[in-house]
Design a protein around this motif. Structure first.
Motif, PDB file in Angstrom:
ATOM      1  N   PRO A   1       0.797  -1.237   0.000  1.00 35.09           N
ATOM      2  CA  PRO A   1       0.000   0.000   0.000  1.00 35.09           C
ATOM      3  C   PRO A   1       0.822   1.275   0.000  1.00 35.09           C
ATOM      4  O   PRO A   1       0.454   2.265  -0.633  1.00 35.09           O
ATOM      5  CB  PRO A   1      -0.828  -0.131   1.284  1.00 35.09           C
ATOM      6  N   GLU A   2       1.987   1.260   0.693  1.00 39.45           N
ATOM      7  CA  GLU A   2       2.804   2.484   0.764  1.00 39.45           C
ATOM      8  C   GLU A   2       3.876   2.528  -0.309  1.00 39.45           C
ATOM      9  O   GLU A   2       4.728   3.414  -0.288  1.00 39.45           O
ATOM     10  CB  GLU A   2       3.427   2.620   2.163  1.00 39.45           C
ATOM     11  N   GLY A   3       3.825   1.586  -1.232  1.00 42.36           N
ATOM     12  CA  GLY A   3       4.797   1.583  -2.323  1.00 42.36           C
ATOM     13  C   GLY A   3       5.399   0.212  -2.531  1.00 42.36           C
ATOM     14  O   GLY A   3       5.337  -0.642  -1.641  1.00 42.36           O
TER      15      GLY A   3
ATOM     16  N   ARG B   1       9.313  -4.121   7.755  1.00 45.62           N
ATOM     17  CA  ARG B   1       8.347  -3.229   7.090  1.00 45.62           C
ATOM     18  C   ARG B   1       6.930  -3.778   7.259  1.00 45.62           C
ATOM     19  O   ARG B   1       5.992  -3.023   7.569  1.00 45.62           O
ATOM     20  CB  ARG B   1       8.702  -3.107   5.606  1.00 45.62           C
TER      21      ARG B   1
ATOM     22  N   GLY C   1       3.036  -2.695  10.039  1.00 44.82           N
ATOM     23  CA  GLY C   1       1.712  -2.387   9.534  1.00 44.82           C
ATOM     24  C   GLY C   1       0.654  -3.369   9.996  1.00 44.82           C
ATOM     25  O   GLY C   1       0.891  -4.243  10.837  1.00 44.82           O
TER      26      GLY C   1
END
Length: 350
Positions: free
Chosen positions: A156-158, A180, A184
């Motif tokens: 979602p963030e890249g 990472r 989340g």
């Protein structure tokens, strides 16, 4: 071994060289400690092994139990550890042994060593692993990166892209993606790893079948001398990442399911992952509400008298597969690393 683990190893060696692991006991050692273990199996030499911290060899377990006995410490059941907190009296330092998730190697390789030393132990079981419906996502991630020559995944963030041809590249990619995803929502973590597993042709159910004990074996273990079965949620979620109703269900129904399957009371609980980002005051209250006598975290530390009022937020000490040596074990038994980490505080329950 990354930089952090190298620094920890150096600290253990320094404590041994200076005798700090001996003199530090007078102020740092608690009444006892609970050890966290996962896999116990023969060493397999491999360059890419990001989950190696979760496994120790049977030989090291044997050495650890021999040292604990040689130091004059008691090896006790989790029931006895809780009782000693509730009814404190001056006595010998005690150690309780706990194994998370319910792996086959706990029976194949750990149990014979434990039996040799007459050591009681607790096995925290996730019913979803016994059902083959929950996921060992951290192992899926390892297996996918082992197979794939490149990471290319949309988040979602890249996007996350990386070369994974060499062991060094694979280790960097795992560490980067693992943390990472851990930061989340768990739904994104599971979805992303499912994508990678599909790209690598990994069968998630077959992985659980390979690693985890089936119900038949768990039933044979229930009631065996020296073995306590505890609950470890239904599907192994990081509870704090979910709403209260989902967390309550995972905790309470894991107890009910195990009691129904094994026909025995389930008194103790372990929070999956168990760090502050996975279990906190809300989860501690839910475990108490569900009727567990105790619940254990992975927050590192010894047990002190103050923990008698916080039996659902007990700390544990990991037998880390990256530090399988006497210096590390003596440091952990001394309590000094945790006294330093917690700045002299006995409790870490916030």
């Amino acid at each position: 071994m990354n930089g952090r683990h190298k620094a920890i190893a150096a600290a253990f060696k320094l404590m041994a060289a200076t005798g700090a692991d001996r003199w530090g006991r007078s102020f740092a050692q608690g009444a006892g400690m609970i050890l966290t273990l996962h896999h116990v199996r023969p060493r397999l030499a491999r360059g890419f092994a990001p989950n190696a911290l979760l496994e120790i060899t049977p030989e090291f377990l044997d050495e650890a139990l021999s040292l604990i006995r040689a130091e004059g410490y008691d090896i006790v059941s989790l029931d006895e550890a809780v009782l000693r907190l509730q009814q404190p009296k001056r006595g010998r330092f005690f150690v309780a042994l706990t194994f998370d998730d319910g792996y086959r190697d706990n029976v194949d390789h750990a149990w014979p060593v434990l039996a040799k030393h007459g050591a009681p132990w607790t096995l925290f079981v996730t019913p979803g692993f016994a059902d083959r419906t929950a996921r060992l996502w951290w192992l899926e991630l390892e297996e996918a990166i082992r197979i794939l020559p490149r990471l290319d995944i949309a988040l979602p963030e890249g996007p996350c892209t990386a070369r994974t041809e060499t062991d060094a590249e694979k280790n960097r990619a795992f560490d980067r993606l693992y943390w990472r995803l851990r930061k989340g929502p768990e739904t994104i973590l599971l979805s992303a790893i499912s994508q990678l597993a599909a790209q690598a042709g990994i069968d998630a159910t077959a992985l659980v079948e390979r690693e985890c004990l089936p119900w038949e074996t768990l039933r044979s273990l229930s009631g065996a001398p020296g073995i306590t079965i505890g609950a470890h949620t239904l599907t192994h979620p990081m509870l704090a990442k979910h709403d209260a109703e989902a967390a309550r269900r995972e905790i309470a129904e894991s107890k009910a399911r195990l009691e129904a399957e094994l026909a025995m009371p389930i008194r103790h609980f372990a929070y999956p992952v168990g760090d502050p980002g996975s279990a906190g005051p809300r989860e501690f209250a839910l475990a108490r509400e569900a009727g567990f006598e105790s619940a254990v975290t992975t927050r590192p530390g010894h047990l002190f008298a103050e923990h008698a009022a916080h039996l659902h937020a007990l700390p544990r000490v990991s037998l880390n597969g990256l530090h399988q040596n006497e210096a590390a074990l003596r440091a952990l038994l001394s309590g000094l690393p945790f006294w330093l980490r917690n700045r002299g505080r006995s409790l870490d329950i916030a």
